[in-house]
Write a protein that holds these residues in place. Sequence first.
Motif, PDB file in Angstrom:
ATOM      1  N   SER A  72      13.012 -21.774  17.289  1.00  0.00           N
ATOM      2  CA  SER A  72      13.949 -21.611  16.174  1.00  0.00           C
ATOM      3  C   SER A  72      13.300 -22.095  14.892  1.00  0.00           C
ATOM      4  CB  SER A  72      15.238 -22.399  16.439  1.00  0.00           C
ATOM      5  OG  SER A  72      15.044 -23.780  16.170  1.00  0.00           O
ATOM      6  N   ILE A  73      13.975 -21.877  13.771  1.00  0.00           N
ATOM      7  CA  ILE A  73      13.426 -22.315  12.483  1.00  0.00           C
ATOM      8  C   ILE A  73      13.543 -23.823  12.298  1.00  0.00           C
ATOM      9  CG2 ILE A  73      13.745 -20.118  11.296  1.00  0.00           C
ATOM     10  CD1 ILE A  73      16.304 -21.225  10.091  1.00  0.00           C
ATOM     11  N   ASP A  74      14.245 -24.500  13.208  1.00  0.00           N
ATOM     12  CA  ASP A  74      14.394 -25.949  13.124  1.00  0.00           C
ATOM     13  C   ASP A  74      13.418 -26.692  14.020  1.00  0.00           C
ATOM     14  OD1 ASP A  74      16.459 -25.799  11.265  1.00  0.00           O
ATOM     15  OD2 ASP A  74      17.985 -25.587  12.807  1.00  0.00           O
ATOM     16  N   GLU A  75      12.466 -25.980  14.613  1.00  0.00           N
ATOM     17  CA  GLU A  75      11.468 -26.608  15.459  1.00  0.00           C
ATOM     18  C   GLU A  75      10.089 -26.469  14.799  1.00  0.00           C
ATOM     19  OE1 GLU A  75      13.641 -25.918  19.778  1.00  0.00           O
ATOM     20  OE2 GLU A  75      12.068 -24.527  19.159  1.00  0.00           O
ATOM     21  N   HIS A  76       9.423 -27.576  14.575  1.00  0.00           N
ATOM     22  CA  HIS A  76       8.126 -27.571  13.898  1.00  0.00           C
ATOM     23  C   HIS A  76       7.000 -27.242  14.875  1.00  0.00           C
ATOM     24  CE1 HIS A  76       9.535 -30.277  10.315  1.00  0.00           C
ATOM     25  NE2 HIS A  76      10.088 -29.088  10.326  1.00  0.00           N
ATOM     26  N   PHE A  77       5.974 -26.653  14.330  1.00  0.00           N
ATOM     27  CA  PHE A  77       4.808 -26.255  15.120  1.00  0.00           C
ATOM     28  C   PHE A  77       3.917 -27.463  15.384  1.00  0.00           C
ATOM     29  CE2 PHE A  77       0.481 -24.352  15.355  1.00  0.00           C
ATOM     30  CZ  PHE A  77       0.699 -23.465  16.402  1.00  0.00           C
ATOM     31  N   ASP A  78       3.475 -27.619  16.611  1.00  0.00           N
ATOM     32  CA  ASP A  78       2.540 -28.683  16.964  1.00  0.00           C
ATOM     33  C   ASP A  78       1.122 -28.142  16.817  1.00  0.00           C
ATOM     34  OD1 ASP A  78       0.964 -30.662  18.048  1.00  0.00           O
ATOM     35  OD2 ASP A  78       2.297 -31.063  19.748  1.00  0.00           O
ATOM     36  N   GLY A  79       0.458 -28.562  15.754  1.00  0.00           N
ATOM     37  CA  GLY A  79      -0.863 -28.045  15.425  1.00  0.00           C
ATOM     38  C   GLY A  79      -1.976 -28.508  16.351  1.00  0.00           C
ATOM     39  N   ARG A  80      -1.659 -29.308  17.329  1.00  0.00           N
ATOM     40  CA  ARG A  80      -2.681 -29.737  18.276  1.00  0.00           C
ATOM     41  C   ARG A  80      -2.997 -28.652  19.306  1.00  0.00           C
ATOM     42  NH1 ARG A  80       0.211 -35.334  19.845  1.00  0.00           N
ATOM     43  NH2 ARG A  80       1.935 -33.828  19.872  1.00  0.00           N
ATOM     44  N   GLN A  81      -2.113 -27.661  19.425  1.00  0.00           N
ATOM     45  CA  GLN A  81      -2.353 -26.606  20.407  1.00  0.00           C
ATOM     46  C   GLN A  81      -3.382 -25.606  19.880  1.00  0.00           C
ATOM     47  OE1 GLN A  81       1.214 -24.001  21.015  1.00  0.00           O
ATOM     48  NE2 GLN A  81       2.079 -25.155  19.302  1.00  0.00           N
ATOM     49  N   MET A  82      -3.917 -24.814  20.807  1.00  0.00           N
ATOM     50  CA  MET A  82      -4.972 -23.863  20.442  1.00  0.00           C
ATOM     51  C   MET A  82      -4.394 -22.692  19.663  1.00  0.00           C
ATOM     52  SD  MET A  82      -8.077 -23.220  20.250  1.00  0.00           S
ATOM     53  CE  MET A  82      -8.762 -24.520  21.296  1.00  0.00           C
ATOM     54  N   THR A  83      -5.131 -22.269  18.628  1.00  0.00           N
ATOM     55  CA  THR A  83      -4.743 -21.117  17.813  1.00  0.00           C
ATOM     56  C   THR A  83      -5.974 -20.258  17.573  1.00  0.00           C
ATOM     57  OG1 THR A  83      -5.203 -22.243  15.718  1.00  0.00           O
ATOM     58  CG2 THR A  83      -2.963 -22.465  16.625  1.00  0.00           C
ATOM     59  N   PHE A  84      -5.749 -19.025  17.164  1.00  0.00           N
ATOM     60  CA  PHE A  84      -6.913 -18.171  16.902  1.00  0.00           C
ATOM     61  C   PHE A  84      -7.734 -18.647  15.698  1.00  0.00           C
ATOM     62  CE2 PHE A  84      -4.119 -15.783  13.994  1.00  0.00           C
ATOM     63  CZ  PHE A  84      -4.994 -15.427  12.979  1.00  0.00           C
ATOM     64  N   PRO A  85      -7.136 -19.239  14.624  1.00  0.00           N
ATOM     65  CA  PRO A  85      -8.007 -19.755  13.558  1.00  0.00           C
ATOM     66  C   PRO A  85      -8.958 -20.837  14.057  1.00  0.00           C
ATOM     67  CG  PRO A  85      -5.770 -19.503  12.743  1.00  0.00           C
ATOM     68  CD  PRO A  85      -5.709 -19.302  14.223  1.00  0.00           C
ATOM     69  N   LYS A  86      -8.506 -21.700  14.970  1.00  0.00           N
ATOM     70  CA  LYS A  86      -9.392 -22.733  15.514  1.00  0.00           C
ATOM     71  C   LYS A  86     -10.567 -22.103  16.250  1.00  0.00           C
ATOM     72  CE  LYS A  86      -6.039 -26.469  16.186  1.00  0.00           C
ATOM     73  NZ  LYS A  86      -5.399 -27.361  17.182  1.00  0.00           N
ATOM     74  N   LEU A  87     -10.266 -21.066  17.037  1.00  0.00           N
ATOM     75  CA  LEU A  87     -11.317 -20.408  17.805  1.00  0.00           C
ATOM     76  C   LEU A  87     -12.300 -19.680  16.897  1.00  0.00           C
ATOM     77  CD1 LEU A  87      -9.031 -19.158  20.676  1.00  0.00           C
ATOM     78  CD2 LEU A  87     -10.895 -20.801  20.932  1.00  0.00           C
ATOM     79  N   GLY A 106       3.422 -32.400   7.437  1.00  0.00           N
ATOM     80  CA  GLY A 106       3.211 -33.792   7.804  1.00  0.00           C
ATOM     81  C   GLY A 106       2.856 -33.957   9.269  1.00  0.00           C
ATOM     82  N   GLY A 107       1.964 -34.888   9.544  1.00  0.00           N
ATOM     83  CA  GLY A 107       1.581 -35.176  10.920  1.00  0.00           C
ATOM     84  C   GLY A 107       1.005 -33.962  11.620  1.00  0.00           C
ATOM     85  N   ASN A 108       1.469 -33.703  12.834  1.00  0.00           N
ATOM     86  CA  ASN A 108       0.943 -32.603  13.628  1.00  0.00           C
ATOM     87  C   ASN A 108       1.454 -31.238  13.183  1.00  0.00           C
ATOM     88  OD1 ASN A 108      -0.524 -34.339  15.326  1.00  0.00           O
ATOM     89  ND2 ASN A 108       1.299 -34.755  16.558  1.00  0.00           N
TER      90      ASN A 108
END
Length: 466
Positions: A72-87, A106-108
């Motif tokens: 939902s729009i009220d749940e923030h993304f956890d940037g610690r997970q793998m994404t295509f930009p990281k790869l 902010g944070g993750n």
Amino acid sequence: MKQPNIVFIMSDDHAAHAMSCYGSKVNTTPNIDRIASEGIRFDNCFCTNSICSPSRAAILTGKYNHLNGVKSIDEHFDGRQMTFPKLLQEGGYQTAMVGKWHLGHGGNADPTGFDYWNVIVGQGDYYDPTFIEMGQQKQYSGYVTNLITDHCLDWLEKRDERKPFMLMCHHKAPHRPWVPDEKHRHMYADVDIPEPDTFYDDYATRAQAAVEANMRIEDMLESDTKGKPPEGLSLIEEKRWKYQRYMKDYLRCVASIDDNVGRLLDYLESEGLAEDTIVIYTSDQGFFLGDHGWFDKRFMYEESLRMPFVVKYPRSIKPGSVTDAMSLNVDFAQTFLDYAGIAAPSDMQGHSLRTVLEGATPDDWRTAMYYRYWMHLDDHHNVYSHYGIRTRQYKLIYYYAEALGTAGSKDENRPPEWELFDLAKDHYEMNNVYGNPDYAEIAEQLKEELASLQRAVLDEPVEQID
């Protein structure tokens, strides 16, 4: 083969049927059309959850929302997970993210996997917006669509020319509230925008979910229409008045996006980069432009489900191509990795679109897709939670109508319902044939296929009624 550059341009709430390359009856988009005419247009590109943050998370991760954590729009993304930009970054690319992030700050929740990021705060403002550049806030003077493009061009100018690059240019426009720039402020002043064929839909055969949704044109606020309707109008006349005000400002915002797409395309050509660069234009989902009497998105109906998706890459894509192959936002990550020659993780759930882009769609390409909208009775739009399956001819939707602990939902259950549409006979989804004996066998087949798709993407069904 040389790794291509990638420029991924994404707007917010730009419906495909407000693009002239998709046959728009209400506007023209000559620069976006350049991408289609010089490359390929996808006529059946769909989102897996028609709302901003979940779609963005699906694009970054190549995963459905129950796995990437943004339902939902009220749940923030956890940037610690793998994404295509990281790869891509690990594979030697320079990466940048500019514009609307809408996945938390902010944070993750800050953008990760980018050598450079400069994003607007939350939804952002159309005029004089505040950006967060690599963690530091700064307010800029000007119009947001122009500023986002300015920052993109500035990064391109300063990049390391020895490396391939991947730029995500994410526009705020044409998200509500619709505020045009000065150049387009009086565009359409002397014309009436055509009303869609379903403008006066009464939802007679549909589920209660359609009846209760709070996104009708007549319910628009003064802030949406920039003023009150004239006194003495009938209810129908007031609806028409609001529609004209809404659509003209929406299309003016689109015109500014189109101008700025042209700026990026012109830059790539002038710098000799066009031949080696994949350019994509898309939106995070579709949008109702008075269709079914609505604005906004969320539902699994076509205008909300369908994403514009046009791509050009002179080295591999034949100009003027069109495909009806079914593609999804979870496919984008694996497509970019494929072109970059980087292996995709086994837990990504999409499929590379490379063969489709190059005119060789496999015989076993998908013929059905799975959709799930998790938010239930949110404070603003009151749409029921639901999931469903779309095939080439049919669409089956199950409104399970429960919050199930999803952030931003009300814990108030509604009676569950089914909808079934024969898209070949009912293109506008006006006639729900669920319960019609002539479609009983088809309904059961679709339920089985829906269950199979849920298992394939590792989602869990809700207890279903017959």
